[in-house]
Scaffold this active site. Structure first.
Site, short mmCIF file in Angstrom:
data_model
loop_
_atom_site.label_atom_id
_atom_site.label_comp_id
_atom_site.label_asym_id
_atom_site.label_seq_id
_atom_site.Cartn_x
_atom_site.Cartn_y
_atom_site.Cartn_z
N LYS A 194 0.23 -31.55 0.46
CA LYS A 194 -1.04 -31.21 1.11
C LYS A 194 -1.12 -29.72 1.43
CE LYS A 194 -1.70 -35.55 0.77
NZ LYS A 194 -1.69 -36.68 1.67
C1 PLP Z 1 -1.57 -38.14 1.95
C2 PLP Z 1 -2.71 -39.03 2.28
C3 PLP Z 1 -2.63 -39.99 3.30
C4 PLP Z 1 -1.37 -40.35 4.02
O1 PLP Z 1 -0.70 -39.31 4.57
P1 PLP Z 1 0.90 -39.41 4.82
O2 PLP Z 1 1.16 -38.21 5.67
O3 PLP Z 1 1.56 -39.33 3.48
O4 PLP Z 1 1.17 -40.68 5.52
C5 PLP Z 1 -3.78 -40.70 3.60
N1 PLP Z 1 -4.93 -40.52 2.93
C6 PLP Z 1 -5.02 -39.62 1.94
C7 PLP Z 1 -6.32 -39.45 1.23
C8 PLP Z 1 -3.91 -38.86 1.57
O5 PLP Z 1 -4.01 -38.00 0.55
#
Ligand code: PLP
Length: 393
Positions: A194
């Site tokens: 991210k």
């Molecule tokens: C990465 C992601 C999540 C979950 O996040 P984590 O930190 O990996 O638990 C939820 N929704 C979307 C759209 C994501 O890309």
């Protein structure tokens, strides 16, 4: 050329490492002063009143569903083109996930499909909507809020892909993802792929003080440590005029979803470069867009959209499998986002099947996410572009 080019990658600088090390040397290992510093800075970045740091994005979604009171049988609408966690949070609370198809132009949850669902059922059938700023493209939450208000629904904005992204409202104002104006709650993730990475980590943003307080409590077991919130009497607690120093109350069934202080220090340090990273992502997107414009092997692409945060750059192509394998042979690790959630074996058990979400399914046949991260070099991007062109030409 570099050894391999992934679709996304974190960037850890010397300042990041120093920030983590200095926190490790402090008195706090888990939740300490870096947490509120990170929360305040993040709230400021997205323009919300409050922010609550949590263990990861999935925990953020779970806490949101809990804070909004999702319970057995509650119906909640989301998109099939997302990471499974967007839907799973409803299931954690015993609710029912109802998928609605995407708009094939934007790849986002189609508000018209949502409206059709709402119109087809008696008022009160649905409790909420979880739109996703997929790939970094901001959902028009103003329109969603108008619809949600009509049907008395809440909104959780899954903004994992879009810190710093925005849409333009009906008055032409920029509305940042997660600013809390059009959604009760918004969530972010700090997973390494991210925009902002803290290893694992997540954030919830809101403008609602009651929800904010509830989230703080649920993040730490549902425990309250504040005299004016106690429900038990002083005598029960073991005091006469005051509650004794040890006293606390578990008032709700919460979880341990805390973020550690050194992760918050990393997130905070990364946040300082977020705007810079976003600029670079937009440059990369522009370069892809221009290189693909008018190419006959391109069916569709993310394109140039104002406010897009470009977590992903998606193209839809002919012979996607062939391209995917060819890129891998050349050490380019493009990825597919996403296998439609309603077709996962878990959700098929609830009756979802092929043909239910035609646009999502067609999209899935053709989509591929290209390398997109701020440290992707121009030379590397050109290498990716050359390989894609040589595959088709
Ligand atoms: C990465 C992601 C999540 C979950 O996040 P984590 O930190 O990996 O638990 C939820 N929704 C979307 C759209 C994501 O890309």
């Amino acid at each position: 050329m570099s050894n391999s080019i992934p679709y996304g990658r974190q960037n850890i600088t010397e300042e990041d490492i120093e920030a983590v090390v200095s926190t490790l040397k402090s008195d706090y290992l888990t939740q300490g002063p870096k947490i509120s510093e990170f929360e305040d800075a993040f709230a400021k970045y997205v323009g919300s009143k409050y922010a609550v740091a949590v263990a990861n994005g999935t925990a953020a979604l779970h806490l949101c569903a809990l804070a909004l009171g999702v319970k057995q049988g509650d119906k909640v609408i989301t998109t099939p083109i997302t990471f499974a966690a967007s839907a799973n949070c409803v299931r954690y609370c015993g609710g029912e996930v109802v998928f609605a198809d995407i708009d094939p132009e934007t790849y986002l949850l189609d508000i018209n499909k949502v409206r059709t669902l709402l119109e087809a059922s008696p008022q009160g059938t649905y409790k909420g909507i979880i739109p996703v700023d997929f790939a970094g493209r901001a959902v028009d939450l103003e329109a969603f809020k108008k619809l949600a208000d009509q049907y008395d629904l809440w909104i959780i904005e899954d903004a994992c892909h879009a810190p710093g992204g925005y849409f333009k409202d009906s008055r032409g104002q920029q509305q940042l993802c997660g600013n809390g104006i059009f959604a009760e709650l918004a969530i972010f993730s700090f997973h390494p792929v991210k925009h902002i990475a803290s290893g694992e980590g997540g954030m919830i943003t809101t403008n609602d003080e009651d929800l904010y307080k509830k989230l703080l409590q649920l993040r730490t077991h549902g425990i309250v440590k504040s005299e004016n919130l106690y429900k038990n009497s002083i005598s029960f607690a073991g005091g006469e005029d005051n509650y004794p120093g040890w006293y606390m109350e578990m008032q709700d069934l919460g979880f341990n979803y805390r973020l550690t202080d050194f992760q918050a220090a990393l997130g905070l340090s990364q946040l300082k470069r977020a705007e810079e990273g976003l600029e670079r992502r937009r440059e990369i997107a522009k370069h892809y867009y221009q290189a693909f414009e008018g190419k006959n092997f391109i069916k569709s692409q993310s394109g140039i959209v104002e406010g897009h945060a470009y977590h992903l750059y998606v193209i839809e192509v002919k012979d996607r499998l062939g391209l995917y394998n060819y890129l891998r042979e050349n050490n380019i690790y493009a990825q597919i986002h996403y296998i439609p959630c309603h077709l996962m074996p878990y959700y098929r058990e609830f009756g979802w099947k092929e043909g239910d979400m035609p646009f999502a399914e067609i999209y899935y046949q053709n989509c591929i996410s290209l390398p997109m991260y701020p440290t992707l070099r121009v030379k590397e991007q050109n290498f990716v572009l050359d390989k894609i062109k040589s595959y088709y030409e």
